[in-house]
Design a protein around this motif. Sequence first.
Motif, PDB file in Angstrom:
ATOM      1  N   THR A 174      -2.144   5.978   8.601  1.00  0.00           N
ATOM      2  CA  THR A 174      -3.736   6.714   8.638  1.00  0.00           C
ATOM      3  C   THR A 174      -4.786   5.385   8.968  1.00  0.00           C
ATOM      4  O   THR A 174      -5.560   6.296   9.809  1.00  0.00           O
ATOM      5  N   LEU A 175      -5.077   4.309   8.602  1.00  0.00           N
ATOM      6  CA  LEU A 175      -5.930   4.227   8.528  1.00  0.00           C
ATOM      7  C   LEU A 175      -6.212   3.598  10.641  1.00  0.00           C
ATOM      8  O   LEU A 175      -7.873   3.300  10.373  1.00  0.00           O
ATOM      9  N   ASN A 195     -10.559   6.939  11.377  1.00  0.00           N
ATOM     10  CA  ASN A 195     -10.355   5.982  10.414  1.00  0.00           C
ATOM     11  C   ASN A 195     -11.048   4.832   9.965  1.00  0.00           C
ATOM     12  O   ASN A 195     -11.263   3.789   9.408  1.00  0.00           O
ATOM     13  N   THR A 208      -0.188   4.523   4.433  1.00  0.00           N
ATOM     14  CA  THR A 208      -1.957   4.291   4.554  1.00  0.00           C
ATOM     15  C   THR A 208      -2.046   3.485   5.664  1.00  0.00           C
ATOM     16  O   THR A 208      -2.908   3.922   6.573  1.00  0.00           O
ATOM     17  N   LEU A 213       0.955  -1.350   0.193  1.00  0.00           N
ATOM     18  CA  LEU A 213       0.180   0.162   0.331  1.00  0.00           C
ATOM     19  C   LEU A 213       1.085   1.588   0.346  1.00  0.00           C
ATOM     20  O   LEU A 213       1.687   0.944   0.693  1.00  0.00           O
TER      21      LEU A 213
END
Length: 184
Positions: A93-94, A99, A90, A86
């Motif tokens: 952040t996820l 999120n 990513t 990814l």
Amino acid sequence: MTKFNLRAAIAAAAMIAAAPALSAPANPKVGGAAMYPTKTIVENAVNSKDHTTLVAAVTAAGLVETLSGAGPFTVFAPTNEAFTKLPAGTVDTLVKPENKATLTNILTYHVVPGTMTSKTIGAAIRKGKGSATLTTVQGEPLTARMMGGRLVLTDAKGGTSMVTIKDVMQSNGVIHVVDTVLMP
């Protein structure tokens, strides 16, 4: 019964009792760890050194209890290496609390209700004349095909992921290890 016949009868009974254990296929090791069919998806996944990112994501999404439940579930489990494909940042952040919905959406896209072994998926592919549509818990489809004798999944964005380890049986379903994160 003579002494010899008694010994033979005991030996035969022991072999018959052991036969199911000898003929039952063993689960493959995943991430260097034994996978026990008597344990849940989560109980086994936490022992795989190749699935630490997935376990952290499942925890951040609040899915531990669900994937520890009765199921049954078929989980296409991305490895740590799959997550590194990814874009940079990513995963970090996820897993942030803000999120959680996006992370849950992605993770549940890797889960299909029921126990779908590679044999079951293969039969569906044959019935579908080369492909099978699997509806995920998230609600969107995955497409399964065989390529060169290997099971390949195509996600909603057209990305592909290959099953690298199949049929890891769990008490609440089955895991198939995949080499790429699937995206809804």
